[in-house]
Motif scaffolding. Structure first.
Motif, PDB file in Angstrom:
ATOM      1  N   VAL A  61     -48.879   8.888  67.021  1.00 21.59           N
ATOM      2  CA  VAL A  61     -49.952   8.070  66.309  1.00 21.59           C
ATOM      3  C   VAL A  61     -49.174   6.882  66.077  1.00 21.59           C
ATOM      4  CG1 VAL A  61     -51.156   7.773  64.356  1.00 21.59           C
ATOM      5  CG2 VAL A  61     -51.229   9.938  65.287  1.00 21.59           C
ATOM      6  N   ALA A  62     -49.751   5.708  66.571  1.00 26.27           N
ATOM      7  CA  ALA A  62     -48.965   4.344  66.392  1.00 26.27           C
ATOM      8  C   ALA A  62     -49.256   3.938  64.968  1.00 26.27           C
ATOM      9  CB  ALA A  62     -49.738   3.260  67.249  1.00 26.27           C
ATOM     10  N   PRO A  63     -48.420   3.876  64.197  1.00 25.60           N
ATOM     11  CA  PRO A  63     -48.498   3.531  62.691  1.00 25.60           C
ATOM     12  C   PRO A  63     -49.292   2.116  62.626  1.00 25.60           C
ATOM     13  CG  PRO A  63     -46.169   3.025  63.308  1.00 25.60           C
ATOM     14  CD  PRO A  63     -46.927   3.847  64.549  1.00 25.60           C
ATOM     15  N   GLU A  64     -48.708   0.966  63.346  1.00 23.80           N
ATOM     16  CA  GLU A  64     -49.707  -0.075  62.935  1.00 23.80           C
ATOM     17  C   GLU A  64     -51.033  -0.236  63.576  1.00 23.80           C
ATOM     18  OE1 GLU A  64     -47.842  -0.061  67.342  1.00 23.80           O
ATOM     19  OE2 GLU A  64     -47.310   0.301  65.190  1.00 23.80           O
ATOM     20  N   GLU A  65     -51.415   0.750  64.303  1.00 31.42           N
ATOM     21  CA  GLU A  65     -53.073   0.795  64.589  1.00 31.42           C
ATOM     22  C   GLU A  65     -53.754   1.805  63.734  1.00 31.42           C
ATOM     23  OE1 GLU A  65     -53.051   1.725  68.896  1.00 31.42           O
ATOM     24  OE2 GLU A  65     -51.733  -0.003  69.342  1.00 31.42           O
ATOM     25  N   MET A  66     -53.031   2.856  63.330  1.00 33.86           N
ATOM     26  CA  MET A  66     -53.862   4.185  62.780  1.00 33.86           C
ATOM     27  C   MET A  66     -53.522   4.368  61.323  1.00 33.86           C
ATOM     28  SD  MET A  66     -55.744   5.219  65.363  1.00 33.86           S
ATOM     29  CE  MET A  66     -56.133   6.555  64.986  1.00 33.86           C
ATOM     30  N   LEU A  67     -52.296   4.330  60.886  1.00 32.49           N
ATOM     31  CA  LEU A  67     -51.873   4.643  59.687  1.00 32.49           C
ATOM     32  C   LEU A  67     -51.905   3.502  58.588  1.00 32.49           C
ATOM     33  CD1 LEU A  67     -48.815   6.767  60.661  1.00 32.49           C
ATOM     34  CD2 LEU A  67     -51.236   7.545  60.291  1.00 32.49           C
ATOM     35  N   TRP A  68     -51.762   2.326  58.943  1.00 33.76           N
ATOM     36  CA  TRP A  68     -51.586   1.198  57.870  1.00 33.76           C
ATOM     37  C   TRP A  68     -52.843   0.147  58.181  1.00 33.76           C
ATOM     38  CZ3 TRP A  68     -48.290   1.964  53.910  1.00 33.76           C
ATOM     39  CH2 TRP A  68     -47.490   2.832  54.188  1.00 33.76           C
ATOM     40  N   GLU A  69     -53.203  -0.501  57.081  1.00 35.86           N
ATOM     41  CA  GLU A  69     -54.015  -1.280  57.036  1.00 35.86           C
ATOM     42  C   GLU A  69     -53.668  -2.668  56.077  1.00 35.86           C
ATOM     43  OE1 GLU A  69     -58.716  -2.303  55.324  1.00 35.86           O
ATOM     44  OE2 GLU A  69     -57.715  -0.277  54.943  1.00 35.86           O
ATOM     45  N   ARG A  70     -53.588  -3.661  56.919  1.00 40.73           N
ATOM     46  CA  ARG A  70     -53.088  -4.866  56.241  1.00 40.73           C
ATOM     47  C   ARG A  70     -54.340  -5.479  55.180  1.00 40.73           C
ATOM     48  NH1 ARG A  70     -50.939 -10.672  58.510  1.00 40.73           N
ATOM     49  NH2 ARG A  70     -50.229 -11.644  56.719  1.00 40.73           N
ATOM     50  N   LYS A  71     -53.730  -5.546  53.978  1.00 36.67           N
ATOM     51  CA  LYS A  71     -54.698  -5.872  52.792  1.00 36.67           C
ATOM     52  C   LYS A  71     -53.961  -6.474  51.831  1.00 36.67           C
ATOM     53  CE  LYS A  71     -58.049  -3.556  49.715  1.00 36.67           C
ATOM     54  NZ  LYS A  71     -58.470  -2.383  49.190  1.00 36.67           N
ATOM     55  N   PRO A  72     -54.667  -7.755  51.576  1.00 30.42           N
ATOM     56  CA  PRO A  72     -53.980  -8.857  50.646  1.00 30.42           C
ATOM     57  C   PRO A  72     -54.132  -8.385  49.354  1.00 30.42           C
ATOM     58  CG  PRO A  72     -56.032  -9.820  51.367  1.00 30.42           C
ATOM     59  CD  PRO A  72     -55.750  -8.359  52.018  1.00 30.42           C
ATOM     60  N   LEU A  73     -53.155  -8.936  48.261  1.00 26.03           N
ATOM     61  CA  LEU A  73     -53.545  -8.980  46.900  1.00 26.03           C
ATOM     62  C   LEU A  73     -54.848  -9.374  46.301  1.00 26.03           C
ATOM     63  CD1 LEU A  73     -49.780  -9.006  45.663  1.00 26.03           C
ATOM     64  CD2 LEU A  73     -51.203  -6.832  45.970  1.00 26.03           C
ATOM     65  N   THR A  74     -55.373  -8.866  45.294  1.00 24.68           N
ATOM     66  CA  THR A  74     -56.485  -9.876  44.682  1.00 24.68           C
ATOM     67  C   THR A  74     -55.871 -11.036  44.323  1.00 24.68           C
ATOM     68  OG1 THR A  74     -55.991  -8.777  42.620  1.00 24.68           O
ATOM     69  CG2 THR A  74     -57.639  -7.738  44.322  1.00 24.68           C
ATOM     70  N   LEU A  75     -56.827 -12.115  44.060  1.00 25.53           N
ATOM     71  CA  LEU A  75     -56.633 -13.456  43.373  1.00 25.53           C
ATOM     72  C   LEU A  75     -55.885 -13.277  42.033  1.00 25.53           C
ATOM     73  CD1 LEU A  75     -58.637 -16.584  43.350  1.00 25.53           C
ATOM     74  CD2 LEU A  75     -57.417 -15.838  41.097  1.00 25.53           C
ATOM     75  N   ALA A  76     -56.310 -12.349  41.111  1.00 24.86           N
ATOM     76  CA  ALA A  76     -55.905 -11.997  39.769  1.00 24.86           C
ATOM     77  C   ALA A  76     -54.425 -11.380  39.799  1.00 24.86           C
ATOM     78  CB  ALA A  76     -56.752 -11.094  39.198  1.00 24.86           C
ATOM     79  N   GLN A  77     -54.235 -10.474  40.845  1.00 28.31           N
ATOM     80  CA  GLN A  77     -52.729  -9.799  40.967  1.00 28.31           C
ATOM     81  C   GLN A  77     -51.898 -10.876  41.594  1.00 28.31           C
ATOM     82  OE1 GLN A  77     -54.131  -6.757  43.946  1.00 28.31           O
ATOM     83  NE2 GLN A  77     -54.149  -5.310  42.472  1.00 28.31           N
ATOM     84  N   VAL A  78     -52.242 -11.853  42.389  1.00 35.24           N
ATOM     85  CA  VAL A  78     -51.285 -12.870  42.684  1.00 35.24           C
ATOM     86  C   VAL A  78     -50.961 -13.651  41.534  1.00 35.24           C
ATOM     87  CG1 VAL A  78     -51.018 -14.907  44.460  1.00 35.24           C
ATOM     88  CG2 VAL A  78     -52.106 -12.848  45.446  1.00 35.24           C
ATOM     89  N   GLU A  79     -51.818 -14.127  40.786  1.00 37.49           N
ATOM     90  CA  GLU A  79     -51.668 -15.103  39.779  1.00 37.49           C
ATOM     91  C   GLU A  79     -50.952 -14.477  38.786  1.00 37.49           C
ATOM     92  OE1 GLU A  79     -54.778 -17.931  37.533  1.00 37.49           O
ATOM     93  OE2 GLU A  79     -55.123 -15.749  36.747  1.00 37.49           O
ATOM     94  N   LYS A  80     -51.045 -13.094  38.495  1.00 36.55           N
ATOM     95  CA  LYS A  80     -50.061 -12.412  37.487  1.00 36.55           C
ATOM     96  C   LYS A  80     -48.810 -12.399  38.116  1.00 36.55           C
ATOM     97  CE  LYS A  80     -50.086  -8.368  34.776  1.00 36.55           C
ATOM     98  NZ  LYS A  80     -50.726  -6.980  34.305  1.00 36.55           N
ATOM     99  N   MET A  81     -48.587 -12.193  39.374  1.00 38.35           N
ATOM    100  CA  MET A  81     -47.308 -11.841  39.746  1.00 38.35           C
ATOM    101  C   MET A  81     -46.301 -13.302  39.719  1.00 38.35           C
ATOM    102  SD  MET A  81     -46.207 -10.582  43.599  1.00 38.35           S
ATOM    103  CE  MET A  81     -47.103 -11.978  44.387  1.00 38.35           C
TER     104      MET A  81
END
Length: 401
Positions: A334-354
């Motif tokens: 199983v190719a991890p980049e195709e099947m196991l992981w989904e690239r998902k950005p942090l929310t605006l609030a999470q980035v602001e808090k960070m």
């Protein structure tokens, strides 16, 4: 003593809005456990920071800037910490500073001091009338009581006008300080920095304050008399520990739910009746939800609630060791980049808090648009401006242009 460890009086100022209106609740909820929410814990942390800041401002020898910074560094380790607390507590300190600088001379200030108003309590309960005020100042003939509230919901806006919590603090402070200062007036203020226009102020004479004290005396005596009445309602029941078990509340809500008297009803109800049914039903819905929680707790404890039982809810699967499972899946092809992981950005609030609110605004603020919130129905006492779908003549003219 920390904010969390403080004892609470039977006739505490923070619950005065309830026991003054519903004196029967005092003994009804006595001994029942209190529950604290995450927002309450967040407020406690903000209050601890605010206390240190105000003491640093007035008495830097007691809490130096170095000591304050060290305390803030430690507070940041708390999972509830948010850098916005620094700005919100600054707004509270700014209000206190501006008030004190407007006085003829430096006031005497007490932060988080316990004030006793036991002389207004029934015989035998003198030790059950006290509360801790966030900030108290006295200068000449004026007594200032300033309360810091960290809530952010517009529905939670609190007014200082005839606020029983604030008036009880003022009563206790007056009794303790009247021999030292010629106090003639009490000025009450509530600072809610997380709300727009979150400052409320009100003043009264000491005669008015003592008149309120006599009302307190009457209601407190009624509360412990064994003949106190009950006044169930949204405001009085909201934080009462006995609200799920209170027979008066149950009777009140059943009456509202099944026999509201709105007069003769035509085939279709009017807008006026829609509003009234919503008002009456709001408390009923909340009561039923709390009653359901109470019944579930009893069933889980092994106690019988006729007609009801606790069952296991819908099950959900979860990884016991996701890394190990993914490693085996990769080995199987199983190719991890195709099947196991989904690239998902942090929310605006999470980035602001960070990265912090100011740095976020300076770097990425120009890429942020504020989306209008979904219309919500609230009672007309809510401070937010009413909206409508109707197009005004001015808006229509703009569209034509």
């Amino acid at each position: 003593m920390g904010h969390k460890e403080r004892a609470h009086a039977l006739f505490g100022p923070s619950s005065a809005h309830r026991w003054l209106e519903c004196p029967g609740s005092v003994l009804l909820e006595k001994g029942m456990p209190d529950t604290a929410s995450e927002s309450a814990a967040e407020g406690t942390l903000a209050h601890e920071l605010a206390e240190m800041k105000v003491v640093n401002y007035f008495y830097p020898k007691e809490i130096s800037k170095r000591k304050l910074n060290a305390a803030i560094k430690k507070m940041k380790e708390n999972e509830l910490w948010d850098d916005e607390m620094l700005g919100h507590t600054d707004a509270y300190i700014d209000y206190i500073r501006d008030t004190s600088l407007g006085l003829p001379s430096q006031p005497h200030m007490d932060a988080e001091r316990r004030w006793d108003f036991g002389r207004y309590m029934p015989p035998g309960y003198e030790g059950e009338g006290y509360g801790t005020a966030d900030c108290t100042m006295v200068q000449g003939s004026r007594l200032f009581v300033i309360d810091f509230k960290y809530g952010k919901s517009p529905a939670g806006r609190v007014s200082a006008e005839r606020n029983p919590q604030m008036m009880l603090y003022a009563l206790g402070a007056y009794e303790a300080l009247k021999m030292l200062y010629p106090i003639k007036e009490a000025r009450l203020a509530i600072v809610q920095p997380r709300l727009p226009d979150g400052i409320s102020e009100w003043s009264c004479s000491i005669d008015e304050l003592q008149e309120f004290g006599e009302h307190v005396r009457e209601q407190a005596a009624l509360a412990v008399s064994g003949n106190a009445g009950y006044s169930p309602g949204e405001d009085t029941c909201r934080f009462c520990r006995a609200r799920s078990r209170c027979a008066a509340r149950a009777e009140h809500n059943v009456k509202l739910a099944f026999s509201p008297d709105l007069g003769k009803k035509p085939p279709l109800i009017s807008n006026g009746q829609v509003g009234e049914y919503l008002r009456l039903g709001a408390g009923v819905a909340k009561w039923l939800a709390e009653l359901k929680d109470c019944a579930l707790a009893e069933c889980l404890a092994g106690n019988e609630v006729p007609g009801w039982k606790a069952v296991e809810g819908r099950s959900a699967r979860e990884w016991t060791d996701m890394d190990a499972a993914f490693a085996i899946l990769e080995k199987s092809g199983v190719a991890p980049e195709e099947m196991l992981w989904e690239r998902k950005p942090l929310t605006l609030a999470q980035v602001e808090k960070m990265i912090g609110k100011k740095d976020f605004q300076d770097t990425a603020g120009s890429y942020v648009a504020v989306r209008r919130g979904k219309p919500a129905l609230v009672q007309e006492t809510d401070s937010r401006e009413a909206i409508t779908n109707k197009i005004t003549a001015e808006e229509a003219f703009k569209e034509e242009k």
